[in-house]
Design a protein around this motif. Sequence first.
Motif, mmCIF file in Angstrom:
data_model
loop_
_atom_site.group_PDB
_atom_site.id
_atom_site.type_symbol
_atom_site.label_atom_id
_atom_site.label_comp_id
_atom_site.label_asym_id
_atom_site.label_seq_id
_atom_site.Cartn_x
_atom_site.Cartn_y
_atom_site.Cartn_z
ATOM 1 N N PHE A 183 0.807 -1.218 0.000
ATOM 2 C CA PHE A 183 0.000 0.000 0.000
ATOM 3 C C PHE A 183 0.843 1.273 0.000
ATOM 4 C CE2 PHE A 183 -3.347 -2.903 1.390
ATOM 5 C CZ PHE A 183 -4.445 -2.400 0.725
ATOM 6 N N ARG A 184 2.184 1.118 0.009
ATOM 7 C CA ARG A 184 3.081 2.273 0.006
ATOM 8 C C ARG A 184 2.760 3.222 1.154
ATOM 9 N NH1 ARG A 184 6.791 0.869 -1.538
ATOM 10 N NH2 ARG A 184 7.658 2.759 -2.407
ATOM 11 N N VAL A 185 2.569 2.679 2.347
ATOM 12 C CA VAL A 185 2.224 3.507 3.513
ATOM 13 C C VAL A 185 3.420 4.394 3.864
ATOM 14 C CG1 VAL A 185 1.524 3.499 5.930
ATOM 15 C CG2 VAL A 185 0.694 1.715 4.392
ATOM 16 N N PRO A 186 3.231 5.720 3.953
ATOM 17 C CA PRO A 186 4.333 6.599 4.359
ATOM 18 C C PRO A 186 4.937 6.138 5.676
ATOM 19 C CG PRO A 186 2.463 7.901 3.620
ATOM 20 C CD PRO A 186 1.999 6.474 3.684
ATOM 21 N N ARG A 187 6.262 6.107 5.749
ATOM 22 C CA ARG A 187 6.934 5.563 6.932
ATOM 23 C C ARG A 187 6.519 6.292 8.201
ATOM 24 N NH1 ARG A 187 10.908 1.986 7.998
ATOM 25 N NH2 ARG A 187 12.371 2.409 9.703
ATOM 26 N N LEU A 207 -12.505 6.986 0.052
ATOM 27 C CA LEU A 207 -11.670 6.289 1.028
ATOM 28 C C LEU A 207 -10.211 6.413 0.595
ATOM 29 C CD1 LEU A 207 -13.612 2.902 1.400
ATOM 30 C CD2 LEU A 207 -13.952 5.003 2.685
ATOM 31 N N THR A 208 -9.334 6.716 1.538
ATOM 32 C CA THR A 208 -7.906 6.790 1.231
ATOM 33 C C THR A 208 -7.256 5.417 1.416
ATOM 34 O OG1 THR A 208 -7.150 7.262 3.478
ATOM 35 C CG2 THR A 208 -7.886 9.146 2.150
ATOM 36 N N PRO A 209 -6.064 5.213 0.876
ATOM 37 C CA PRO A 209 -5.367 3.943 1.116
ATOM 38 C C PRO A 209 -5.108 3.687 2.601
ATOM 39 C CG PRO A 209 -4.334 5.156 -0.683
ATOM 40 C CD PRO A 209 -5.335 6.077 -0.064
ATOM 41 N N MET A 210 -5.087 4.756 3.425
ATOM 42 C CA MET A 210 -4.869 4.579 4.865
ATOM 43 C C MET A 210 -5.976 3.726 5.478
ATOM 44 S SD MET A 210 -2.881 5.135 7.392
ATOM 45 C CE MET A 210 -1.790 6.426 6.791
ATOM 46 N N LEU A 211 -7.218 3.974 5.076
ATOM 47 C CA LEU A 211 -8.328 3.176 5.593
ATOM 48 C C LEU A 211 -8.260 1.754 5.039
ATOM 49 C CD1 LEU A 211 -10.919 2.957 7.226
ATOM 50 C CD2 LEU A 211 -12.191 3.806 5.268
ATOM 51 N N LEU A 212 -7.905 1.629 3.768
ATOM 52 C CA LEU A 212 -7.843 0.308 3.159
ATOM 53 C C LEU A 212 -6.760 -0.562 3.785
ATOM 54 C CD1 LEU A 212 -8.343 1.191 -0.616
ATOM 55 C CD2 LEU A 212 -10.037 0.321 1.001
ATOM 56 N N VAL A 213 -5.604 0.036 4.102
ATOM 57 C CA VAL A 213 -4.536 -0.754 4.707
ATOM 58 C C VAL A 213 -4.928 -1.203 6.112
ATOM 59 C CG1 VAL A 213 -3.199 1.144 5.735
ATOM 60 C CG2 VAL A 213 -2.030 -0.913 5.035
ATOM 61 N N MET A 214 -5.704 -0.365 6.816
ATOM 62 C CA MET A 214 -6.185 -0.768 8.130
ATOM 63 C C MET A 214 -7.166 -1.939 8.021
ATOM 64 S SD MET A 214 -6.606 2.791 10.262
ATOM 65 C CE MET A 214 -5.157 3.706 10.804
ATOM 66 N N VAL A 215 -7.995 -1.913 6.976
ATOM 67 C CA VAL A 215 -8.908 -3.028 6.730
ATOM 68 C C VAL A 215 -8.115 -4.303 6.443
ATOM 69 C CG1 VAL A 215 -10.672 -3.942 5.173
ATOM 70 C CG2 VAL A 215 -10.799 -1.568 5.937
ATOM 71 N N LYS A 259 -4.220 7.938 -3.676
ATOM 72 C CA LYS A 259 -3.353 8.945 -3.086
ATOM 73 C C LYS A 259 -3.645 9.119 -1.593
ATOM 74 C CE LYS A 259 -1.187 10.244 -6.858
ATOM 75 N NZ LYS A 259 0.260 10.062 -7.013
ATOM 76 N N TYR A 260 -2.585 9.257 -0.799
ATOM 77 C CA TYR A 260 -2.732 9.523 0.636
ATOM 78 C C TYR A 260 -3.005 11.001 0.859
ATOM 79 C CZ TYR A 260 -1.012 4.883 1.845
ATOM 80 O OH TYR A 260 -0.867 3.527 1.985
ATOM 81 N N ASP A 261 -3.738 11.279 1.928
ATOM 82 C CA ASP A 261 -3.971 12.667 2.360
ATOM 83 C C ASP A 261 -3.554 12.744 3.824
ATOM 84 O OD1 ASP A 261 -4.734 15.246 2.744
ATOM 85 O OD2 ASP A 261 -6.887 14.920 2.463
ATOM 86 N N GLY A 262 -2.217 12.771 4.045
ATOM 87 C CA GLY A 262 -1.703 12.688 5.409
ATOM 88 C C GLY A 262 -2.087 11.344 5.998
ATOM 89 N N ASP A 263 -2.638 11.375 7.232
ATOM 90 C CA ASP A 263 -3.091 10.122 7.842
ATOM 91 C C ASP A 263 -4.615 10.050 7.890
ATOM 92 O OD1 ASP A 263 -3.659 12.015 9.717
ATOM 93 O OD2 ASP A 263 -2.500 11.106 11.342
ATOM 94 N N LYS A 264 -5.265 10.841 7.013
ATOM 95 C CA LYS A 264 -6.725 10.845 6.989
ATOM 96 C C LYS A 264 -7.263 9.554 6.395
ATOM 97 C CE LYS A 264 -7.105 15.878 6.483
ATOM 98 N NZ LYS A 264 -7.521 16.985 5.593
ATOM 99 N N LEU A 265 -8.426 9.142 6.910
ATOM 100 C CA LEU A 265 -9.070 7.926 6.406
ATOM 101 C C LEU A 265 -9.959 8.230 5.208
ATOM 102 C CD1 LEU A 265 -10.066 6.210 9.778
ATOM 103 C CD2 LEU A 265 -7.945 5.993 8.483
ATOM 104 N N PHE A 266 -10.456 9.483 5.128
ATOM 105 C CA PHE A 266 -11.301 9.916 4.017
ATOM 106 C C PHE A 266 -10.739 11.217 3.448
ATOM 107 C CE2 PHE A 266 -13.978 7.504 6.896
ATOM 108 C CZ PHE A 266 -14.685 6.664 6.051
ATOM 109 N N THR A 267 -10.974 11.431 2.162
ATOM 110 C CA THR A 267 -10.545 12.667 1.523
ATOM 111 C C THR A 267 -11.567 13.026 0.457
ATOM 112 O OG1 THR A 267 -8.666 13.792 0.487
ATOM 113 C CG2 THR A 267 -9.147 11.549 -0.267
#
Length: 395
Positions: A93-97, A191-199, A175-183
């Motif tokens: 998911f290319r999660v920012p470190r 839904l941002t990839p941040m929410l998907l990676v948590m799922v 695309k990520y929007d910081g650590d937001k779950l929605f954008t």
Amino acid sequence: MTVSPLIWGITIVVILALLAFDYFFHIRKAHVPSLKEAAIWSSIYVGLAVLFGILVLIFGGGQMGSEYFAGYITEKALSVDNLFVFLIIMASFRVPREDQQKVLLFGIVFSLIARTGFIFLGAALINSFAWVFYIFGLILLLTAGNLLKPGDHGDNQANNFMIRLAKKLFHTTDKYDGDKLFTTVNGKRALTPMLLVMVAIGGTDILFALDSIPAIFGLTQNVFIVFTATAFSLMGLRQLYFLIDGLLDRLIYLSYGLAAILAFIGVKLILHALHENNLPFINDGEHVNVIEITTGLSLSVIIGVLIVTVVLSLISPAGKAQTAINNARRHAVDYLDLDYTADANERERIYRALTAEEAQIVQMPLKYRNKAKDVDAIREQVKEAHRQHEAFLNR
């Protein structure tokens, strides 16, 4: 030993307080933890787990204390194995470190909730149906067999059913929007990839619980010990991830060690099931006189197998080669796709790691270097990373 509701209450409050402390003092502000920070907090959480075990030993007795430590060590070892999959998911998911800590803490909380449910369900089944020990034993033996399959950690766990369903039912963005779950994308909520990676992490946590909980029930049926050993093994997992990130691939024999431990506990459970047998088609429903494995022996086997596994992994030339090559590939790929992070120091950190790993690889015998899968593709990725770095410096 029966644990009073007061002790249960105090224990749950302490665990929740540790999770809250972790969030408000470490996670809230996105950052990449230093090696020193990860080492200090990993030590603190291990120290708290050991201190709790000593208290159990003092107030609960030797048997209860031994069961706690056997359960804690087993669950901690399984948690380290789970970090392989977390690493793959976050890379996919290319999660920012700087945001990986938040994902890991979510995984820990979700895992604790899921495993607590499995613990009480397992306890209820055990109390009602002694034959459940047969099922738990078979689950562990099958899991041990699966761990011996090649490429156990190489599957793309991110592309699971839950993710495919989420992408099909909801509007998502890459695309990520910081650590937001929605954008908002083109005026639409997404839904941002941040929410998907948590799922994805949450979904795999449920799968982990299917072998984790039977394993610890094979060591003790005391629900308080099962719960606390599981909870404390998860505490500090986030810090441990950053502490041993890059060394995970070095533990090339860890899957064999865990397979041996789970198979051992699986046999222990089946022997216990035979001892408690009430199934009419086995020995006419009568107990079978078999050897029962003690908690002390279980603890000795678990510690011994883990020590042998880790030592062999660390001294193995093949392990050193695999670590350096896998990390060089990972850092080359990361360098070629740095738009996923906002951390200005990330480019230099990744490039320094890549050059250090290259220096290691050059010193290795060719027989180990050429064993790597897709070695030509890795060389091309490393070469392209060097070219882009040179272009960046000459801008």
